[in-house]
Design a protein around this motif. Structure first.
Motif, PDB file in Angstrom:
ATOM      1  N   ARG A  38       0.842  -1.197   0.000  1.00  0.00           N
ATOM      2  CA  ARG A  38       0.000   0.000   0.000  1.00  0.00           C
ATOM      3  C   ARG A  38       0.875   1.244   0.000  1.00  0.00           C
ATOM      4  NH1 ARG A  38      -3.416  -1.473   5.109  1.00  0.00           N
ATOM      5  NH2 ARG A  38      -1.757  -0.087   5.827  1.00  0.00           N
ATOM      6  N   ALA A  39       0.249   2.372  -0.320  1.00  0.00           N
ATOM      7  CA  ALA A  39       1.001   3.625  -0.384  1.00  0.00           C
ATOM      8  C   ALA A  39       1.677   3.944   0.951  1.00  0.00           C
ATOM      9  CB  ALA A  39       0.076   4.765  -0.799  1.00  0.00           C
ATOM     10  N   ASP A  40       0.993   3.622   2.063  1.00  0.00           N
ATOM     11  CA  ASP A  40       1.556   4.016   3.361  1.00  0.00           C
ATOM     12  C   ASP A  40       2.680   3.087   3.830  1.00  0.00           C
ATOM     13  OD1 ASP A  40      -0.083   1.889   3.813  1.00  0.00           O
ATOM     14  OD2 ASP A  40      -1.168   2.764   5.500  1.00  0.00           O
ATOM     15  N   THR A  41       2.922   1.996   3.097  1.00  0.00           N
ATOM     16  CA  THR A  41       4.066   1.148   3.446  1.00  0.00           C
ATOM     17  C   THR A  41       5.035   1.047   2.273  1.00  0.00           C
ATOM     18  OG1 THR A  41       2.820  -0.821   2.777  1.00  0.00           O
ATOM     19  CG2 THR A  41       2.759  -0.247   5.102  1.00  0.00           C
ATOM     20  N   CYS A  42       5.019   2.084   1.412  1.00  0.00           N
ATOM     21  CA  CYS A  42       5.857   2.063   0.207  1.00  0.00           C
ATOM     22  C   CYS A  42       7.343   2.085   0.575  1.00  0.00           C
ATOM     23  CB  CYS A  42       5.518   3.263  -0.676  1.00  0.00           C
ATOM     24  SG  CYS A  42       6.453   3.275  -2.209  1.00  0.00           S
ATOM     25  N   PRO A  43       8.121   1.104   0.068  1.00  0.00           N
ATOM     26  CA  PRO A  43       9.554   1.106   0.369  1.00  0.00           C
ATOM     27  C   PRO A  43      10.328   2.117  -0.476  1.00  0.00           C
ATOM     28  CG  PRO A  43       9.017  -0.746  -1.041  1.00  0.00           C
ATOM     29  CD  PRO A  43       7.717  -0.039  -0.753  1.00  0.00           C
ATOM     30  N   GLY A  44       9.678   2.678  -1.510  1.00  0.00           N
ATOM     31  CA  GLY A  44      10.370   3.661  -2.347  1.00  0.00           C
ATOM     32  C   GLY A  44      11.476   3.059  -3.186  1.00  0.00           C
ATOM     33  N   THR A  45      11.360   1.761  -3.472  1.00  0.00           N
ATOM     34  CA  THR A  45      12.375   1.116  -4.306  1.00  0.00           C
ATOM     35  C   THR A  45      11.709   0.485  -5.528  1.00  0.00           C
ATOM     36  OG1 THR A  45      12.103  -0.932  -3.065  1.00  0.00           O
ATOM     37  CG2 THR A  45      13.846   0.553  -2.333  1.00  0.00           C
ATOM     38  N   GLY A  46      12.511  -0.065  -6.417  1.00  0.00           N
ATOM     39  CA  GLY A  46      11.977  -0.725  -7.613  1.00  0.00           C
ATOM     40  C   GLY A  46      11.130   0.235  -8.424  1.00  0.00           C
ATOM     41  N   PRO A  47       9.945  -0.227  -8.869  1.00  0.00           N
ATOM     42  CA  PRO A  47       9.087   0.651  -9.668  1.00  0.00           C
ATOM     43  C   PRO A  47       8.675   1.911  -8.907  1.00  0.00           C
ATOM     44  CG  PRO A  47       8.324  -1.620  -9.765  1.00  0.00           C
ATOM     45  CD  PRO A  47       9.390  -1.574  -8.709  1.00  0.00           C
ATOM     46  N   CYS A  48       8.762   1.877  -7.561  1.00  0.00           N
ATOM     47  CA  CYS A  48       8.355   3.023  -6.740  1.00  0.00           C
ATOM     48  C   CYS A  48       9.520   3.979  -6.454  1.00  0.00           C
ATOM     49  CB  CYS A  48       7.745   2.557  -5.416  1.00  0.00           C
ATOM     50  SG  CYS A  48       6.224   1.622  -5.610  1.00  0.00           S
ATOM     51  N   GLY A  50      10.699   6.401  -7.993  1.00  0.00           N
ATOM     52  CA  GLY A  50      10.386   7.810  -8.246  1.00  0.00           C
ATOM     53  C   GLY A  50       9.074   8.224  -7.625  1.00  0.00           C
ATOM     54  N   GLY A  51       8.520   7.451  -6.713  1.00  0.00           N
ATOM     55  CA  GLY A  51       7.207   7.733  -6.125  1.00  0.00           C
ATOM     56  C   GLY A  51       6.347   6.485  -6.227  1.00  0.00           C
ATOM     57  N   HIS A  52       5.421   6.351  -5.293  1.00  0.00           N
ATOM     58  CA  HIS A  52       4.603   5.134  -5.226  1.00  0.00           C
ATOM     59  C   HIS A  52       3.783   4.941  -6.505  1.00  0.00           C
ATOM     60  CE1 HIS A  52       2.316   1.886  -3.506  1.00  0.00           C
ATOM     61  NE2 HIS A  52       1.184   2.528  -3.748  1.00  0.00           N
ATOM     62  N   VAL A  53       3.786   3.740  -7.032  1.00  0.00           N
ATOM     63  CA  VAL A  53       2.926   3.415  -8.167  1.00  0.00           C
ATOM     64  C   VAL A  53       1.901   2.381  -7.725  1.00  0.00           C
ATOM     65  CG1 VAL A  53       4.574   3.963  -9.969  1.00  0.00           C
ATOM     66  CG2 VAL A  53       4.560   1.680  -8.993  1.00  0.00           C
ATOM     67  N   THR A  54       0.763   2.392  -8.377  1.00  0.00           N
ATOM     68  CA  THR A  54      -0.339   1.504  -7.978  1.00  0.00           C
ATOM     69  C   THR A  54      -0.401   0.282  -8.882  1.00  0.00           C
ATOM     70  OG1 THR A  54      -1.887   2.550  -9.487  1.00  0.00           O
ATOM     71  CG2 THR A  54      -1.669   3.531  -7.289  1.00  0.00           C
ATOM     72  N   PRO A  55      -1.061  -0.775  -8.415  1.00  0.00           N
ATOM     73  CA  PRO A  55      -1.269  -1.945  -9.267  1.00  0.00           C
ATOM     74  C   PRO A  55      -1.928  -1.589 -10.602  1.00  0.00           C
ATOM     75  CG  PRO A  55      -1.804  -2.490  -7.018  1.00  0.00           C
ATOM     76  CD  PRO A  55      -1.521  -1.007  -7.034  1.00  0.00           C
ATOM     77  N   GLU A  56      -2.838  -0.619 -10.573  1.00  0.00           N
ATOM     78  CA  GLU A  56      -3.495  -0.255 -11.830  1.00  0.00           C
ATOM     79  C   GLU A  56      -2.483   0.269 -12.848  1.00  0.00           C
ATOM     80  OE1 GLU A  56      -6.478   2.933 -11.774  1.00  0.00           O
ATOM     81  OE2 GLU A  56      -7.597   1.733 -13.224  1.00  0.00           O
ATOM     82  N   HIS A  57      -1.531   1.044 -12.364  1.00  0.00           N
ATOM     83  CA  HIS A  57      -0.528   1.572 -13.285  1.00  0.00           C
ATOM     84  C   HIS A  57       0.444   0.488 -13.734  1.00  0.00           C
ATOM     85  CE1 HIS A  57      -1.872   5.401 -11.377  1.00  0.00           C
ATOM     86  NE2 HIS A  57      -1.997   5.659 -12.665  1.00  0.00           N
ATOM     87  N   LEU A  58       0.677  -0.501 -12.864  1.00  0.00           N
ATOM     88  CA  LEU A  58       1.616  -1.571 -13.206  1.00  0.00           C
ATOM     89  C   LEU A  58       0.956  -2.681 -14.022  1.00  0.00           C
ATOM     90  CD1 LEU A  58       3.487  -1.860  -9.806  1.00  0.00           C
ATOM     91  CD2 LEU A  58       4.437  -1.012 -11.942  1.00  0.00           C
ATOM     92  N   ALA A  59      -0.360  -2.754 -13.992  1.00  0.00           N
ATOM     93  CA  ALA A  59      -1.059  -3.820 -14.716  1.00  0.00           C
ATOM     94  C   ALA A  59      -0.616  -3.808 -16.175  1.00  0.00           C
ATOM     95  CB  ALA A  59      -2.568  -3.618 -14.624  1.00  0.00           C
ATOM     96  N   THR A  60      -0.409  -4.994 -16.731  1.00  0.00           N
ATOM     97  CA  THR A  60       0.292  -5.060 -18.010  1.00  0.00           C
ATOM     98  C   THR A  60      -0.325  -6.073 -18.967  1.00  0.00           C
ATOM     99  OG1 THR A  60       2.464  -5.435 -19.023  1.00  0.00           O
ATOM    100  CG2 THR A  60       1.894  -6.823 -17.154  1.00  0.00           C
TER     101      THR A  60
END
Ligand SMILES: [Zn+2]
Length: 310
Positions: A38-48, A50-60
């Motif tokens: 979730r956004a409130d437990t974002c580690p800020g690494t990987g795809p995140c 540059g900022g938290h990304v959501t499953p909807e944005h990552l859906a592929t």
């Protein structure tokens, strides 16, 4: 979990992607949540990074990504409806604790009869509890969010921001199955209207800070700017996004548009690019340009009942 099930679910994910539908893994045996933080437990690494990304944005729809994600774990398959150009009408059954009455499917049929609208056959899945989900294609230019108990007491919808499980997904109490493979027409107009959520001012009387619904001019501007962002070819996207966010920021500054609405619509437009790698940068552009635009607000002169922009 058997290897056979993992393989079956990988095949489901690839098959959904083959239809052009954007998929995301759900923890095995579950209906939710997505296999993501979730956004409130974002580690800020990987795809995140540059900022938290959501499953909807990552859906592929990318087969290589899907093969990698489903390689070891029998994830259930979520299809993000809006991103896949679908609006899913989710007809639920009544809970055992509820008094007798119509279920969601019966409510939907009654509503169709009442409104005189068609309820065409379409690609439909059945849920483990006995509900059914109708996956209508969305007409061009129409953009719908998800709704809960809005159409009817036992009918939800899944649009942008929402997902439905693909047939083949499994829960402890059963599987989602393909109920009808008809490729029907687009979501009928009466269901488009029924699926539109009213703005928060619509007399709930409970909104803490009423947000004025955008007037016709503002709504048109909002749609046009976001359409331009959505349609921008790669290479011109940064400029298009910055221009649109600045223009909408001016409307925010003039108190014609709610900032959260402008941001959400711009983010949804960006999501259509399907470029999760640049999500952090893109949201940064939105923030900066919205702020710059709102400091240079548009002057709006009411004139003979209409609004003109100076
Ligand atoms: Zn994150």
């Amino acid at each position: 979990m058997s290897e056979a099930r993992r393989r079956a679910l990988e095949a489901v994910a690839l098959s959904m992607a083959g239809r052009g539908w954007a998929v995301f893994p759900i923890m095995p045996g579950r209906k939710f949540p997505p296999a993501w933080h979730r956004a409130d437990t974002c580690p800020g690494t990987g795809p995140c990074a540059g900022g938290h990304v959501t499953p909807e944005h990552l859906a592929t729809t990318d087969p290589e990504t899907i093969a990698r994600v489903w390689a070891k774990v029998p994830y259930n398959v979520a299809v993000f409806a809006g991103k896949s150009g679908r609006h899913v009408i989710d007809c639920d059954v009544r809970k055992p604790t509820e008094p007798a009455g119509p279920d969601g499917w019966e409510e939907l049929q009654a509503l169709a009869a009442h409104r005189g609208g068609p309820l065409p056959d379409t690609w439909t899945t059945s849920t483990p509890s006995g509900g059914r989900q109708l996956w209508y294609p969305v007409p061009p230019g129409v953009r719908l969010s998800s709704t809960v108990k809005h159409i009817a007491a036992h009918v939800d919808t899944r649009g942008w921001g929402g997902y439905a499980l693909a047939p083949g997904s499994v829960r402890d109490d059963g599987a989602y199955e393909l109920f009808d493979d008809t490729e029907g027409p687009e979501l009928p107009g009466w269901l488009v209207q029924a699926s539109v959520r009213l703005p928060p001012t619509a007399s709930t009387g409970r909104t803490e800070k009423p947000v004025a619904a955008p007037d016709a001019y503002t709504a048109t501007a909002l749609r046009a700017e976001c359409d331009r962002v959505r349609a921008a070819p790669s290479g011109r996207r940064n400029k298009a996004l910055s221009t649109a966010a600045y223009a909408l920021g001016q409307l925010v500054g003039a108190d014609l548009l709610d900032e959260a609405t402008a941001r959400a619509e711009l983010e949804n437009a960006v999501a259509a690019w399907n470029t999760p790698g640049s999500w952090g940068k893109d949201t940064g552009v939105i923030t900066t340009a919205l702020a710059a635009g709102s400091r240079n607000r548009r002057r709006v002169t009411p004139r003979a009942g209409s609004r003109r922009v100076a």
